[in-house]
Design a protein around this motif. Structure first.
Motif, PDB file in Angstrom:
ATOM      1  N   PHE A 575       0.908  -1.193  -0.036  1.00  0.00           N
ATOM      2  CA  PHE A 575       0.136   0.099   0.049  1.00  0.00           C
ATOM      3  C   PHE A 575       0.783   1.317   0.009  1.00  0.00           C
ATOM      4  O   PHE A 575       0.371   2.385  -0.645  1.00  0.00           O
ATOM      5  CB  PHE A 575      -0.930   0.004   1.277  1.00  0.00           C
ATOM      6  CG  PHE A 575      -1.892   1.138   1.266  1.00  0.00           C
ATOM      7  CD1 PHE A 575      -2.704   1.272   0.042  1.00  0.00           C
ATOM      8  CD2 PHE A 575      -1.997   1.837   2.573  1.00  0.00           C
ATOM      9  CE1 PHE A 575      -3.588   2.340   0.128  1.00  0.00           C
ATOM     10  CE2 PHE A 575      -2.962   2.844   2.388  1.00  0.00           C
ATOM     11  CZ  PHE A 575      -3.805   3.224   1.304  1.00  0.00           C
ATOM     12  N   PHE A 576       2.118   1.402   0.603  1.00  0.00           N
ATOM     13  CA  PHE A 576       2.949   2.376   0.676  1.00  0.00           C
ATOM     14  C   PHE A 576       3.366   2.831  -0.740  1.00  0.00           C
ATOM     15  O   PHE A 576       3.971   3.753  -0.813  1.00  0.00           O
ATOM     16  CB  PHE A 576       4.106   2.512   1.765  1.00  0.00           C
ATOM     17  CG  PHE A 576       4.992   1.004   1.580  1.00  0.00           C
ATOM     18  CD1 PHE A 576       5.847   1.232   0.344  1.00  0.00           C
ATOM     19  CD2 PHE A 576       5.044   0.136   2.024  1.00  0.00           C
ATOM     20  CE1 PHE A 576       6.701   0.054  -0.069  1.00  0.00           C
ATOM     21  CE2 PHE A 576       5.929  -0.986   2.043  1.00  0.00           C
ATOM     22  CZ  PHE A 576       6.889  -0.898   0.949  1.00  0.00           C
ATOM     23  N   ASN A 577       3.325   1.578  -1.716  1.00  0.00           N
ATOM     24  CA  ASN A 577       3.700   2.187  -3.155  1.00  0.00           C
ATOM     25  C   ASN A 577       2.435   2.430  -3.982  1.00  0.00           C
ATOM     26  O   ASN A 577       2.771   2.506  -5.128  1.00  0.00           O
ATOM     27  CB  ASN A 577       4.292   0.853  -3.801  1.00  0.00           C
ATOM     28  CG  ASN A 577       5.886   0.830  -3.360  1.00  0.00           C
ATOM     29  OD1 ASN A 577       6.480   1.876  -2.809  1.00  0.00           O
ATOM     30  ND2 ASN A 577       6.456  -0.447  -3.382  1.00  0.00           N
ATOM     31  N   ILE A 578       1.452   2.336  -3.453  1.00  0.00           N
ATOM     32  CA  ILE A 578       0.116   2.694  -4.306  1.00  0.00           C
ATOM     33  C   ILE A 578      -0.283   4.308  -4.274  1.00  0.00           C
ATOM     34  O   ILE A 578      -0.438   4.994  -3.231  1.00  0.00           O
ATOM     35  CB  ILE A 578      -0.992   1.965  -3.668  1.00  0.00           C
ATOM     36  CG1 ILE A 578      -0.935   0.500  -3.869  1.00  0.00           C
ATOM     37  CG2 ILE A 578      -2.431   2.583  -4.461  1.00  0.00           C
ATOM     38  CD1 ILE A 578      -1.304  -0.122  -5.219  1.00  0.00           C
ATOM     39  N   HIS A 579       0.194   4.873  -5.366  1.00  0.00           N
ATOM     40  CA  HIS A 579      -0.364   6.331  -5.515  1.00  0.00           C
ATOM     41  C   HIS A 579      -0.885   6.727  -6.912  1.00  0.00           C
ATOM     42  O   HIS A 579      -0.499   5.928  -7.809  1.00  0.00           O
ATOM     43  CB  HIS A 579       1.090   7.097  -5.285  1.00  0.00           C
ATOM     44  CG  HIS A 579       1.955   6.934  -4.126  1.00  0.00           C
ATOM     45  ND1 HIS A 579       1.531   7.524  -2.826  1.00  0.00           N
ATOM     46  CD2 HIS A 579       2.839   6.027  -3.721  1.00  0.00           C
ATOM     47  CE1 HIS A 579       2.184   7.263  -2.071  1.00  0.00           C
ATOM     48  NE2 HIS A 579       2.936   6.202  -2.462  1.00  0.00           N
TER      49      HIS A 579
END
Length: 740
Positions: A575-579
């Motif tokens: 999720f920390f790479n979802i942008h």
């Protein structure tokens, strides 16, 4: 009297120094955050204060709340962020901008000590009204949360002194604190409590910190006047009354109480803090570690999916609270929470390209992250968002009384006050081990404790005692990660997918995506998400229907046959790479066994209790001795278990006096033993329980004699009676039903 552990939280000279490894995951995010911060103009940050103190501003005011009645709060966050970045990285521009800002504050601070981004009118009215002032949750003397706004500046100046090495900041903030004390001297304790009904940030912590720094008793005395009894007293009694309250109004109060415990040793304060933390983390949080919907606490275990969930500044404050609690108990579960929230919410809340921050982080499938613009979106979460990247270093490793605790597996170099230099070498979460290297030996002995996370073990997490560091050069720490499913706590059937502690989100692309960096985060709060097809695969075996497709970015894919339609698959990424794409952190499921069981009880249930869920138990006037609560992931149930033989739990249950009634106890399939059940003063019988060795639910029935019910109900059609359940030690009671 403060202890050494408390001092590590407030005095940089007592802190373990941690430097992030260049170009590592968190270091790159930290650099982006610092560049974002340093683009701000200190004169624009100061502009509201110049106007409030009848001076001519040097530059235009920023937008958002800085152009409204709450203005000035951003200046405090700015001071804290500059101080933190200087302390953690040594950045000279951060120090230069900090010193300039403090210099300007000193020049325009009022002679009586007042300084803020708003006029002193609301405070003057409250101080001198003899209790005749208007107060609402977000309004004091008809002014929007004035103490909240000014608190940020107090906190920023304390940080400027402690972490930014600016001596003038302490002089300024002491004068501000003395101004406040001189005002509240005119108020009775009941008038203070009335005032505290309006959001007031962390003012309690301000006075506790100033006592810790100066040793002046007046600050400790003032701190204790700022304990908000409406919130704190139930927590001392271990009672959850949080439903309906604005979440981030309460968390800073609890941080202040934690600080007050550290300087007074009052065990009631600690009891309240730890109960609050447990309640929020284990019964009121989403999978990414954040909490709240629409900024408020809902019912316990409510995990409703919506656009306006997990306000980011709540998690900023929960991490600070976790640091305090860990300093007291060294409990690995606190570090587990910290890791989950840091990776999956805080790291995920900053756009890696622009540095923009989120306010809410949506849990609604098919929605997207909404980021705030640099100049015109000065909200609470953009303020704490400035500080988040400089705080990445804070909890990686902590030293307490000659023991170094490795809490997080983030590549970094740790330097202790005794001169030990230790490296954490890893590419976690992209590799499954870490190496602890002793680079330089310091003075004296240093013991090493390394967290063994819950996701590497079958049971609860713990710390491994590795002995004295002098005995080692390198220590290899295995970090085996596997896919796991976390079911939503509200029994909705929704679930999330994790790899180790990392939340995996479905990348749903950017089709029809609007501009997602905006001035007002509420712009899209009525925009639709996207539906997902149900997953019908076995949730207990995610490895059977999820495959890893790329090692480096941790990319996975669900198999099409796992979906209800049989032809839909999802690409999963951290999720920390979802942008800048639509995503889903929750998925719907179809569980035939659970659905069949639910249908069986649907039309015959007279009353129902979920054991171990506070609201359900409180609604049934429960009483207990020598039991404890918990949660069993595999069967998605909370429990209450007997700690010893003779323990009991009782509930006041409803019975239908016109029909035959049964009591149905739902128990854990791996348990064995006996359970005695009483109906009022009458013993109904003892039920034997034989373990089947499976992660399953066992429903055991016990008929209630009609004559017992009729004798108590008389002519009434229904009856409420106390049912006491006495399980042998170790048996997990999951649910209690009354059925027709």
């Amino acid at each position: 009297m403060m202890n050494a552990q408390a001092e590590t939280l407030i005095s940089p000279e007592y802190q373990t120094k941690v430097t992030l490894e260049k170009d590592s995951l968190f270091e790159k995010s930290q650099k982006t955050g610092m560049d974002y911060l340093l683009r701000y103009n200190p004169d624009r940050m100061l502009s509201p204060a110049y106007r409030a103190l009848h001076k001519t501003p040097k530059a235009a005011t920023y937008g958002g709340w800085e152009s409204r009645e709450i203005q000035g709060h951003m200046l405090g966050h700015y001071l804290s962020a500059l101080s933190g970045f200087y302390f953690e990285t040594g950045n000279e521009k951060a120090k230069k901008d900090l010193d300039y800002t403090v210099k300007c504050i000193k020049e325009i601070q009022r002679e009586d000590g007042y300084f803020a981004g708003i006029p002193s009118d609301p405070f003057d009215h409250v101080f001198n009204s003899k209790g005749n002032f208007q107060v609402e949750r977000f309004s004091l003397a008809s002014w929007w949360v004035p103490w909240y706004s000014i608190h940020k500046i107090y906190a920023g100046l304390i940080d400027a002194y402690q972490f930014g090495k600016n001596e003038d900041a302490l002089t300024i903030v002491k004068k501000m604190a003395d101004w406040a004390i001189n005002g509240t001297k005119k108020m009775t304790d009941s008038e203070i409590q009335k005032m505290l009904g309006c959001e007031h940030g962390g003012m309690l912590k301000v006075f506790a910190d100033l006592y810790a720094i100066t040793g002046e008793e007046k600050y400790k005395a003032e701190a204790e006047r700022w304990i908000h009894h409406e919130i704190i007293d139930p927590l001392i009694r271990q009672t959850d009354k949080l439903q309906g309250y604005h979440a981030n109004t309460q968390i800073p109060k609890i941080i202040g109480l934690a600080r007050l415990y550290e300087i007074t040793g009052n065990e009631d304060y600690r009891k309240a803090v730890e109960f609050f933390f447990d309640t929020v983390v284990n019964r009121r949080s989403y999978v990414i570690g954040g909490n709240s919907r629409g900024e408020h606490f809902g019912k316990e275990y409510d995990e409703s999916l919506a656009r306006d969930t997990t306000e980011t500044c709540n998690t900023y404050n929960m991490l600070e609270l976790a640091e305090h609690i860990f300093s007291w108990n060294k409990n690995a579960s606190v570090a587990d929470y910290y890791e989950k929230a840091l990776y999956n919410h805080i790291l995920a809340s900053q756009d890696p390209d622009s540095g923009a921050k989120t306010y809410f982080v949506s849990s609604l499938p098919g929605f997207y992250k909404v980021y705030c613009t640099h100049d015109n979106a000065m909200w609470c979460c953009t303020g704490t968002g400035l500080e988040n990247p400089e705080r990445y270093n804070r909890f990686i490793a902590k030293e307490y009384e000659g023991t170094l605790y490795i809490n997080l597996f983030i590549p970094s170099i740790i330097t202790t006050k005794e001169g030990w230099k230790v490296q954490i070498k890893t590419a976690f979460p992209y590799e499954e081990e870490a190496t602890i290297k002793v680079l330089e030996k310091g003075n004296g002995n240093l013991r090493l404790m390394v967290r063994e996370p819950y996701w590497t073990k079958e049971n609860a997490s713990s710390y491994k005692d590795c002995g004295l560091l002098a005995s080692y050069t390198d220590i290899i720490i295995p970090l085996p990660m596997k896919l796991n499913v976390r079911r939503a706590r509200d029994r909705s059937g929704n679930f999330s997918i994790l790899y180790g502690p990392i939340v995996l989100a479905a990348d749903m692309g950017n089709k029809n995506m609007p501009q997602d960096i905006v001035d007002d985060q509420l712009l899209y709060m009525n925009m639709p998400g996207m539906s997902l097809t149900k997953i019908t695969a076995d949730l207990s075996r995610p490895e059977d229907w999820i495959t890893r497709t790329d090692e480096d970015p941790l990319t996975f894919c669900t198999k099409a046959e796992a979906s209800e339609s049989g032809n839909k698959s999802y690409t999963l990424k951290p999720f920390f790479n979802i942008h800048h794409v639509r995503y889903a952190t929750y998925f719907p499921s179809q569980d035939a066994v659970e659905d069949e069981r639910k249908a069986k009880f649907e039309n015959i249930t007279v009353d129902f209790v979920e054991a171990g869920r506070q609201q359900s138990e409180m609604d049934h006037r429960f009483k207990t001795e020598n039991t404890s609560m918990g949660y069993i992931e595999s069967v998605d149930r909370n429990f209450r278990t007997a700690n010893e033989n003779g323990a009991f739990v009782s509930y006041r249950l409803k019975f239908d006096a016109t029909k035959k009634n049964k009591i149905v106890l739902t128990l854990y399939g791996k348990d064995s033993g006996k359970i005695k059940v009483n109906f009022g003063d009458s013993e109904l019988g003892t039920i034997p329980l034989k373990a089947d060795g499976k992660d399953s639910l066992l429903d055991l029935e016990l008929e209630v004699p009609e004559k017992l019910i009729k004798a108590k109900a008389g002519k009434n059609k229904s009856l409420r009676e106390v049912v006491t359940i006495i399980p042998e030690a170790g048996i997990h009671l999951l649910e209690v039903r009354v059925t027709e």
